[in-house]
Design a protein around this motif. Structure first.
Motif, PDB file in Angstrom:
ATOM      1  N   GLU A 422       0.836  -1.214   0.000  1.00  0.00           N
ATOM      2  CA  GLU A 422       0.000   0.000   0.000  1.00  0.00           C
ATOM      3  C   GLU A 422       0.867   1.260   0.000  1.00  0.00           C
ATOM      4  O   GLU A 422       0.628   2.204  -0.765  1.00  0.00           O
ATOM      5  CB  GLU A 422      -0.898  -0.034   1.250  1.00  0.00           C
ATOM      6  N   GLU A 423       1.919   1.280   0.863  1.00  0.00           N
ATOM      7  CA  GLU A 423       2.809   2.445   0.970  1.00  0.00           C
ATOM      8  C   GLU A 423       3.583   2.664  -0.338  1.00  0.00           C
ATOM      9  O   GLU A 423       3.740   3.792  -0.796  1.00  0.00           O
ATOM     10  CB  GLU A 423       3.812   2.269   2.133  1.00  0.00           C
ATOM     11  N   SER A 426       1.494   4.323  -3.012  1.00  0.00           N
ATOM     12  CA  SER A 426       1.211   5.761  -2.831  1.00  0.00           C
ATOM     13  C   SER A 426       2.486   6.581  -2.585  1.00  0.00           C
ATOM     14  O   SER A 426       2.416   7.762  -2.251  1.00  0.00           O
ATOM     15  CB  SER A 426       0.240   5.949  -1.663  1.00  0.00           C
ATOM     16  N   ASN A 427       3.664   5.929  -2.748  1.00  0.00           N
ATOM     17  CA  ASN A 427       4.960   6.584  -2.514  1.00  0.00           C
ATOM     18  C   ASN A 427       5.033   7.206  -1.108  1.00  0.00           C
ATOM     19  O   ASN A 427       5.464   8.336  -0.918  1.00  0.00           O
ATOM     20  CB  ASN A 427       5.232   7.650  -3.586  1.00  0.00           C
ATOM     21  N   GLU A 428       4.587   6.415  -0.130  1.00  0.00           N
ATOM     22  CA  GLU A 428       4.571   6.857   1.280  1.00  0.00           C
ATOM     23  C   GLU A 428       5.218   5.798   2.167  1.00  0.00           C
ATOM     24  O   GLU A 428       5.624   4.742   1.699  1.00  0.00           O
ATOM     25  CB  GLU A 428       3.118   7.067   1.731  1.00  0.00           C
ATOM     26  N   SER A 443       5.316  11.133   3.386  1.00  0.00           N
ATOM     27  CA  SER A 443       5.727  10.898   2.002  1.00  0.00           C
ATOM     28  C   SER A 443       7.206  10.537   1.952  1.00  0.00           C
ATOM     29  O   SER A 443       7.989  10.920   2.826  1.00  0.00           O
ATOM     30  CB  SER A 443       5.474  12.154   1.159  1.00  0.00           C
TER      31      SER A 443
END
Length: 453
Positions: A422-423, A426-428, A443
């Protein structure tokens, strides 16, 4: 199978304890550098000829001797072996010994390197020393000393600066101390007016133990050394002098009025005390006539530091030694130095719980390991954070997250960063604060530039 052990009087140090010890060494090192001292190191072992006879009879017994390598027994006759004289055997079977302190090796260093040294030479040295002493609370067989010495200068300003260094170091540690002062010339003057000038070493070795064994036992020891009872009666009121530093000096002026060397000692001590009282010294400065530090090489000022809030022996000591290098063939080189007992300071800071939180070297962030794809995502970030000075670990195995969290918890790591599918999408990243239990998203770019944790 027998459990492994270590020699009595020695210790292992855990990562947390090493952080604390490095805090001590670094604090002392920083203060030494502020006063222009330069660092040297000398070998752990010295030739026994360098060490023997420099610490008095008692010190010689406490030297750890190293057996000669090879077949050292071939140098002994049958008669010598049957004689079973351990002292004689040790001297013939050992040419080297572990250093007992850092001062005598330093004197040897000065003599050997005198053509490369610029005098006055201000050196500091932080290394372990060894003494074959009976281990007890605050007394170890292997311990570190942190020495600073100035050689090649007779100026009493050196003594004043060393007292300032002591005051600064213990202020930084937050330890309340009493800096005790005496002068070997005063002790020589006392021995002289007692008519016992030739017994100066016996007298000083005995009165140095006053704190530990009490007056009665000191008197017994003096009698055992052949000091007359009338001289002992004369000595008692002198070593028990009370009042302010100046009152003690005035009383001594009268007592030692017939002793030239005694008056010289009073003059030196008055100069040091008066200058120290002219600036804002945070520690207590106290003239203590029982302070003798029974080492043979002190010739002027004697310094000892006691912690006020903990029952422990001396935590720093030192003094002036006008002729130490003379024993190695270089005369007229005056020196003065101090030595911080790092192991006792370690114990005092522990007992008083005075270590700053930032002195413990903990990892700032643990990156959880969720698999190869996730590791590839976080590796450039880990590299960037380390370049920014952030202390980062990656958990090496892709174990269950609960196990990785438990590892972070037991290591007191303050933050765990999780990068899952998931991270990555979303580039998180997810940050978990291990102290509060709070989780939040950040981020990738913001985390890259984050320096404070």
């Amino acid at each position: 199978m027998q459990k492994p052990s270590i020699p009595k009087g020695t210790r292992d140090f855990s990562p947390e304890e090493m952080s604390k010890r490095n805090y001590i060494f670094n604090t002392i090192r920083e203060v030494y550098k502020l006063y222009g001292f330069q660092q040297i190191e000398t070998p752990a072992m010295e030739n026994l000829s360098t060490l023997m006879g420099k610490y008095g009879e008692e010190g010689d017994k406490l030297l750890f001797k190293i057996l000669n390598s090879g077949d050292f027994l071939s140098n002994f006759s049958q008669e010598e072996l049957l004689e079973k004289n351990s002292n004689k055997f040790a001297l013939k079977a050992s040419e080297k010994g572990l250093r007992y302190d850092l001062t005598v090796p330093f004197a040897r260093y000065v003599v050997m390197h005198r053509n490369e040294i610029t005098f006055p030479f201000r050196r500091y040295q932080i290394q372990p020393v060894w003494r074959a002493d009976r281990p007890q609370k605050g007394r170890y067989r292997e311990f570190f000393q942190c020495d600073a010495d100035v050689v090649g200068s007779d100026s009493l300003l050196n003594e004043v600066e060393l007292i300032q260094i002591i005051d600064e170091v213990f202020s930084r540690f937050g330890i309340r101390v009493a800096i005790k002062l005496n002068n070997r010339k005063i002790l020589a003057g006392i021995a002289e007016i007692l008519g016992q000038a030739d017994k100066i070493v016996d007298i000083t070795v005995a009165i140095d133990k006053l704190d530990k064994i009490g007056l009665e036992k000191v008197n017994e020891e003096l009698i055992g050394k052949g000091i007359s009872e009338s001289a002992i009666k004369q000595l008692e009121p002198i070593i028990l002098l009370s009042g302010s530093n100046n009152e003690k000096l005035q009383k001594l002026q009268s007592i030692l009025s017939q002793s030239e060397i005694g008056l010289k000692g009073i003059e030196e001590l008055s100069y040091i005390i008066n200058i120290c009282e002219s600036f804002d010294l945070r520690s207590t400065l106290e003239l203590d006539l029982t302070l003798a530090r029974g080492l043979n090489y002190y010739t002027g000022a004697i310094i000892e530091v006691k912690a006020l809030d903990v029952q422990i022996g001396s935590i720093t000591g030192g003094g002036r030694y006008d002729d130490l290098t003379g024993i190695f063939g270089l005369s007229n080189v005056s020196g003065v130095g101090i030595s911080f007992g790092a192991d006792r300071i370690f114990d005092v800071l522990n007992q008083l719980d005075l270590y700053p939180k930032e002195s413990i070297d903990n990892t700032d962030i643990l990156f959880a390991n969720l698999g190869d794809k996730e590791i590839a995502y976080i590796l450039p970030l880990v590299s960037k954070l380390r370049k920014n000075g952030v202390r980062v670990e990656i958990y090496p195995d892709s174990s269950k997250l609960k196990k990785q969290m438990s590892y972070a918890d037991s290591r007191n790591i303050s933050h765990v960063i999780i990068a899952g599918e998931e991270e990555i999408a979303s580039n998180e990243l997810t940050i978990k604060n291990m102290t509060t239990g709070e989780q939040s998203k950040i981020s990738y770019t913001d985390l890259e530039t984050k320096k404070e944790w």
